[in-house]
Write a protein that holds these residues in place. Structure first.
Motif, PDB file in Angstrom:
ATOM      1  N   LEU A 173       0.833  -1.205   0.000  1.00  0.00           N
ATOM      2  CA  LEU A 173       0.000   0.000   0.000  1.00  0.00           C
ATOM      3  C   LEU A 173       0.865   1.251   0.000  1.00  0.00           C
ATOM      4  O   LEU A 173       0.543   2.228  -0.667  1.00  0.00           O
ATOM      5  N   GLY A 174       1.964   1.212   0.725  1.00  0.00           N
ATOM      6  CA  GLY A 174       2.875   2.350   0.744  1.00  0.00           C
ATOM      7  C   GLY A 174       3.423   2.662  -0.632  1.00  0.00           C
ATOM      8  O   GLY A 174       3.572   3.829  -1.008  1.00  0.00           O
ATOM      9  N   SER A 175       3.681   1.626  -1.424  1.00  0.00           N
ATOM     10  CA  SER A 175       4.188   1.856  -2.776  1.00  0.00           C
ATOM     11  C   SER A 175       3.112   2.463  -3.664  1.00  0.00           C
ATOM     12  O   SER A 175       3.412   3.252  -4.557  1.00  0.00           O
ATOM     13  N   LYS A 176       1.854   2.134  -3.404  1.00  0.00           N
ATOM     14  CA  LYS A 176       0.763   2.741  -4.169  1.00  0.00           C
ATOM     15  C   LYS A 176       0.691   4.247  -3.891  1.00  0.00           C
ATOM     16  O   LYS A 176       0.438   5.032  -4.794  1.00  0.00           O
ATOM     17  N   ILE A 177       0.925   4.625  -2.658  1.00  0.00           N
ATOM     18  CA  ILE A 177       0.894   6.045  -2.294  1.00  0.00           C
ATOM     19  C   ILE A 177       1.962   6.797  -3.086  1.00  0.00           C
ATOM     20  O   ILE A 177       1.724   7.884  -3.594  1.00  0.00           O
ATOM     21  N   LYS A 178       3.116   6.181  -3.222  1.00  0.00           N
ATOM     22  CA  LYS A 178       4.188   6.808  -3.996  1.00  0.00           C
ATOM     23  C   LYS A 178       3.796   6.957  -5.459  1.00  0.00           C
ATOM     24  O   LYS A 178       4.313   7.821  -6.155  1.00  0.00           O
ATOM     25  N   ASP A 179       2.893   6.101  -5.938  1.00  0.00           N
ATOM     26  CA  ASP A 179       2.434   6.173  -7.324  1.00  0.00           C
ATOM     27  C   ASP A 179       1.416   7.296  -7.516  1.00  0.00           C
ATOM     28  O   ASP A 179       0.921   7.489  -8.617  1.00  0.00           O
ATOM     29  N   GLY A 180       1.074   8.006  -6.444  1.00  0.00           N
ATOM     30  CA  GLY A 180       0.212   9.174  -6.553  1.00  0.00           C
ATOM     31  C   GLY A 180      -1.276   8.891  -6.543  1.00  0.00           C
ATOM     32  O   GLY A 180      -2.050   9.603  -7.170  1.00  0.00           O
TER      33      GLY A 180
END
Length: 159
Positions: A48-55
């Motif tokens: 989920l944290g990586s999704k946040i980085k994807d904007g």
């Protein structure tokens, strides 16, 4: 009930809502971490944290400051947004919170200048497929993905 943006600081809270919400689906279809590790019920905080980085845009559904639901939107191209992780804790289902969250996302896409929302669902989950269809989504096809033990059904809502 209030729907509002959530931040990465609340990630562990909404990750738990997602896992607990999708756990009932995993149980219904017999998915385990071993036979279907890519199922949303097993999503990690790191993923989920990586999704946040994807904007992506993340939204929580709250009752008295307690998060009971979640959805996210990610802009694709040509004004299309992908909606993911739509979830309501089992205790709060069938009380119109899911519909409120869906309507919120439709309005948010309009506000962002978008013209469509796409989703992916478990094709065999007729309850979910019919619910989205009842809310204006049209079935657009299916696809099989590595790591998933089910066919993903694709649906689209045009603003």
């Amino acid at each position: 009930m209030e729907i509002k943006s959530v931040s990465s600081k609340q990630l562990s809270e909404y990750a738990e809502v997602i896992r607990n919400s999708f756990a009932t689906v995993a149980q219904d279809f017999g998915y385990t971490r071993e036979n279907c590790p890519g199922h949303t019920s097993f999503i990690t905080n790191e993923r989920l944290g990586s999704k946040i980085k994807d904007g992506y845009h993340a939204f929580g559904c709250f009752i008295d400051e307690k998060i009971i639901g979640f959805a996210s939107l990610t802009e694709n191209r040509n004004g299309t947004y992908e909606m993911n992780d739509v979830s309501i804790l089992p205790k709060y289902r069938h009380l119109k919170y899911g519909k409120a969250l869906l309507d919120f996302c439709k309005a948010k896409v309009t506000e962002l200048g978008g013209n469509a929302i796409t989703i992916g669902i478990i094709e065999e989950n007729n309850i979910v497929k019919n619910w989205y269809a009842k809310n204006g989504f049209i079935h657009t096809g299916t696809k099989n993905y590595d790591g998933l033990q089910f066919t993903v059904g694709h649906m689209k809502y045009t603003i």
